[in-house]
Design a protein around this motif. Structure first.
Motif, PDB file in Angstrom:
ATOM      1  N   HIS A 141       0.959  -1.209   0.045  1.00  0.00           N
ATOM      2  CA  HIS A 141      -0.105  -0.039   0.012  1.00  0.00           C
ATOM      3  C   HIS A 141       0.847   1.402  -0.010  1.00  0.00           C
ATOM      4  N   THR A 142       0.329   2.345  -0.588  1.00  0.00           N
ATOM      5  CA  THR A 142       0.912   3.566  -0.582  1.00  0.00           C
ATOM      6  C   THR A 142      -0.035   4.046   0.695  1.00  0.00           C
ATOM      7  N   VAL A 143       0.714   5.257   1.014  1.00  0.00           N
ATOM      8  CA  VAL A 143      -0.165   6.338   2.180  1.00  0.00           C
ATOM      9  C   VAL A 143      -1.366   6.647   1.503  1.00  0.00           C
ATOM     10  N   ALA A 144      -1.559   7.018   0.403  1.00  0.00           N
ATOM     11  CA  ALA A 144      -2.774   7.405  -0.263  1.00  0.00           C
ATOM     12  C   ALA A 144      -3.809   6.397  -0.410  1.00  0.00           C
ATOM     13  N   GLN A 145      -3.474   5.249  -0.265  1.00  0.00           N
ATOM     14  CA  GLN A 145      -4.289   3.845  -0.246  1.00  0.00           C
ATOM     15  C   GLN A 145      -4.733   3.537   1.123  1.00  0.00           C
ATOM     16  N   ARG A 146      -4.308   4.485   2.148  1.00  0.00           N
ATOM     17  CA  ARG A 146      -4.753   4.007   3.421  1.00  0.00           C
ATOM     18  C   ARG A 146      -5.436   5.179   4.429  1.00  0.00           C
ATOM     19  N   ILE A 147      -5.261   6.212   3.935  1.00  0.00           N
ATOM     20  CA  ILE A 147      -5.788   7.490   4.322  1.00  0.00           C
ATOM     21  C   ILE A 147      -6.233   8.584   3.649  1.00  0.00           C
ATOM     22  N   ASP A 148      -7.165   9.345   4.002  1.00  0.00           N
ATOM     23  CA  ASP A 148      -7.696  10.321   3.029  1.00  0.00           C
ATOM     24  C   ASP A 148      -6.546  11.425   3.145  1.00  0.00           C
ATOM     25  N   THR A 149      -6.031  11.924   1.981  1.00  0.00           N
ATOM     26  CA  THR A 149      -5.062  12.778   1.522  1.00  0.00           C
ATOM     27  C   THR A 149      -5.612  14.135   1.298  1.00  0.00           C
ATOM     28  N   GLU A 150      -7.005  14.303   1.624  1.00  0.00           N
ATOM     29  CA  GLU A 150      -7.713  15.697   1.407  1.00  0.00           C
ATOM     30  C   GLU A 150      -7.894  16.595   2.554  1.00  0.00           C
ATOM     31  N   ASN A 151      -7.913  15.611   3.526  1.00  0.00           N
ATOM     32  CA  ASN A 151      -8.182  16.620   4.916  1.00  0.00           C
ATOM     33  C   ASN A 151      -7.181  17.386   5.288  1.00  0.00           C
ATOM     34  N   SER A 152      -7.484  18.394   6.140  1.00  0.00           N
ATOM     35  CA  SER A 152      -6.731  19.307   6.556  1.00  0.00           C
ATOM     36  C   SER A 152      -5.625  18.955   7.451  1.00  0.00           C
ATOM     37  N   VAL A 153      -5.934  17.486   8.273  1.00  0.00           N
ATOM     38  CA  VAL A 153      -4.928  17.078   9.022  1.00  0.00           C
ATOM     39  C   VAL A 153      -3.421  16.643   8.167  1.00  0.00           C
ATOM     40  N   TYR A 154      -3.967  16.040   7.232  1.00  0.00           N
ATOM     41  CA  TYR A 154      -3.011  15.442   6.187  1.00  0.00           C
ATOM     42  C   TYR A 154      -2.192  16.616   5.538  1.00  0.00           C
ATOM     43  N   ARG A 155      -2.755  17.627   4.988  1.00  0.00           N
ATOM     44  CA  ARG A 155      -2.377  18.721   4.277  1.00  0.00           C
ATOM     45  C   ARG A 155      -1.522  19.460   5.084  1.00  0.00           C
ATOM     46  N   ASN A 156      -1.797  19.779   6.462  1.00  0.00           N
ATOM     47  CA  ASN A 156      -0.967  20.820   7.299  1.00  0.00           C
ATOM     48  C   ASN A 156       0.008  19.870   8.509  1.00  0.00           C
ATOM     49  N   LEU A 157      -0.180  18.619   8.188  1.00  0.00           N
ATOM     50  CA  LEU A 157       0.654  18.015   9.471  1.00  0.00           C
ATOM     51  C   LEU A 157       1.365  16.800   8.804  1.00  0.00           C
ATOM     52  N   ILE A 158       0.481  15.854   8.453  1.00  0.00           N
ATOM     53  CA  ILE A 158       0.966  14.630   8.064  1.00  0.00           C
ATOM     54  C   ILE A 158       1.766  14.717   6.525  1.00  0.00           C
ATOM     55  N   TYR A 159       1.267  15.541   5.873  1.00  0.00           N
ATOM     56  CA  TYR A 159       2.025  15.711   4.479  1.00  0.00           C
ATOM     57  C   TYR A 159       3.566  16.212   4.881  1.00  0.00           C
ATOM     58  N   PRO A 160       3.647  17.539   5.500  1.00  0.00           N
ATOM     59  CA  PRO A 160       5.207  18.045   5.731  1.00  0.00           C
ATOM     60  C   PRO A 160       6.046  17.035   6.491  1.00  0.00           C
ATOM     61  N   VAL A 161       5.439  16.221   7.457  1.00  0.00           N
ATOM     62  CA  VAL A 161       6.147  15.416   8.358  1.00  0.00           C
ATOM     63  C   VAL A 161       6.526  14.226   7.222  1.00  0.00           C
ATOM     64  N   LEU A 162       5.705  13.604   6.623  1.00  0.00           N
ATOM     65  CA  LEU A 162       6.063  12.358   5.781  1.00  0.00           C
ATOM     66  C   LEU A 162       6.962  12.676   4.622  1.00  0.00           C
ATOM     67  N   LEU A 163       6.879  13.913   4.110  1.00  0.00           N
ATOM     68  CA  LEU A 163       7.488  14.472   2.831  1.00  0.00           C
ATOM     69  C   LEU A 163       9.025  14.344   3.296  1.00  0.00           C
ATOM     70  N   ALA A 164       9.205  14.950   4.529  1.00  0.00           N
ATOM     71  CA  ALA A 164      10.781  14.938   5.001  1.00  0.00           C
ATOM     72  C   ALA A 164      11.161  13.559   5.420  1.00  0.00           C
ATOM     73  N   ALA A 165      10.434  12.736   5.915  1.00  0.00           N
ATOM     74  CA  ALA A 165      10.913  11.464   6.612  1.00  0.00           C
ATOM     75  C   ALA A 165      10.952  10.612   5.194  1.00  0.00           C
TER      76      ALA A 165
END
Length: 417
Positions: A141-165
């Motif tokens: 699975h990719t991240v997008a196959q498991r969680i919603d990548t459109e909500n605000s938590v993803y865009r403002n928290l999960i996305y920048p954290v995982l982009l760096a990791a």
């Protein structure tokens, strides 16, 4: 205890951590390093354009990085890093000109998600609870196959954290590796998320003390000593071919190859390694940060992704940065500074700057590339692998590199008994 020697090819953090573990056990160690310095992609150096000593990249350690902290304790570098009393991360939405602070509570349960003042603005507790879906599922699975990548938590928290990791677009990134990052940090509470800051750079804290420790405990670290090839005989490593002569590997000896994956592939026949890599660039500006500025700021809706405030400079990290590989340096520096000056409340006049690009900073942490990572053991009983590109269970991070060295050291020790 065997009297054999462990020969370690590469003095990055993986090779250094293996050497530290082995000399602590009284093992004979020789480390061969192509460059004139240790540390690999985690090093500090004097930058003439700035007149400052900087890290080649802005690497972030967290209090939950247990292997890295144990390594620091072993080499005597722990006191060179400082940590805040609690986990707090400042974020800035460049498009909305809005700043907020994420404040996870220290322990479990994670009651902070129920507090508006601690979570991402405009989000609900249910948004965070739904992120639990990231933690289980097929490793394809990719991240997008498991969680919603459109909500605000993803865009403002999960996305920048995982982009760096992950150093790739998190939507295409490995959910397995993303899950490992979350499990070891945010899922353990704020106590595991406190950032560790090296005021004088990661080289003086992680690298220099390690080299000194190895040498003080009988190990040999040889710079300017490239390994040109490896000869095999009777199902074992028999010879390391050095630029200035050969090193015979006797039966009691072991070898740890701790160089980047694409280099290891030239030394070891038929070795499977990741084939796709992503760039990272760091922009350094010689200017003191304003008083009270957060030491680290996550930035969304801008080119700048993470902004680090050091005593003598402001530094920016941009991950998955292949799109900037061929960009002209000065326009790029001006673009980044226009963002940094707004975030920091400074004048738009460009201060002295330097941009450091690593075109192959890490492997692309997609499910496909993750499956290409080899284990530490090889088909040869006296040959082992270490590096953040091996199968550590983590993305290409300092923590993963150090763990890989620990694993290789254990295998080398077991093989010699």
């Amino acid at each position: 205890m065997s009297s054999g020697t462990t020969h370690i090819v590469g003095a990055g953090l993986a090779g250094l951590s293996a050497a530290v573990q082995l000399v602590r056990q009284g093992r004979k160690v020789v480390v061969y390093e192509l460059a004139r310095h240790a540390g690999g992609r985690c090093r500090s150096y004097f930058e003439p354009a700035l007149g400052l000593t900087i890290d080649n990249g802005n690497h972030l350690l967290l209090s939950g990085n247990t292997s890295a902290i144990a390594f620091l304790d072993a080499i005597g570098g722990r006191h060179l890093l400082s940590s805040p009393e609690r986990a707090e991360f400042t974020f800035y939405d460049f498009a909305a000109d809005r700043r907020w602070v994420l404040r996870p509570n220290d322990g479990l349960p994670a009651w902070w998600i129920f507090s508006k003042s601690r979570r991402v603005p405009g989000t609900r507790a249910s948004d965070y609870i739904s992120l639990a879906k990231l933690l289980a599922g097929p490793e394809t699975h990719t991240v997008a196959q498991r969680i919603d990548t459109e909500n605000s938590v993803y865009r403002n928290l999960i996305y920048p954290v995982l982009l760096a990791a992950l150093n790739c677009d998190p939507a295409e990134g490995s959910a397995k590796l993303a899950s490992a990052v979350v499990r070891e940090t945010l899922a353990r509470g704020g106590r595991a998320c406190r950032p560790l800051f090296a005021a004088n750079g990661l080289g003086p804290a992680l690298v220099d003390p390690a080299v000194n420790f190895i040498r003080m405990n009988g190990g040999d670290v040889r710079f300017d000593t490239p390994v040109r090839g490896i000869n095999f005989a009777n199902g074992r490593v028999a010879v390391l071919r050095l630029a200035d002569g050969s090193a015979d590997i006797v039966r009691e000896d072991s070898v740890i190859v701790a160089v980047p994956g694409w280099v290891a592939r030239t030394l070891i026949p038929d070795l499977t390694v990741p084939t796709e890599y992503r760039a990272i660039f760091n922009a350094h500006f010689k200017i003191a940060p304003p008083a009270g500025m957060a030491k680290i700021t996550g930035v969304v809706n801008a080119t700048t992704e993470w902004l680090f405030a050091f005593d003598d400079r402001l530094s920016v990290t941009v991950s998955a940065a292949d799109r900037f590989n061929d960009a002209d340096r000065e326009p790029l520096a001006r673009q980044i500074w226009s963002e940094v000056s707004k975030i920091a409340g400074l004048k738009d006049d460009l201060p002295p700057w330097q941009i450091v690009k690593e075109r192959r900073a890490t492997f692309a942490a997609t499910p496909q590339q993750n499956r290409l990572r080899p284990p530490a053991a090889t088909a040869w009983p006296n040959l082992f692998l270490a590096g953040d590109w091996t199968a550590t269970g983590l993305p290409a991070t300092i923590e993963g590199a150090i763990r890989s060295g620990n694993t290789a050291a254990k295998l080398a020790t077991a093989a010699s008994i």
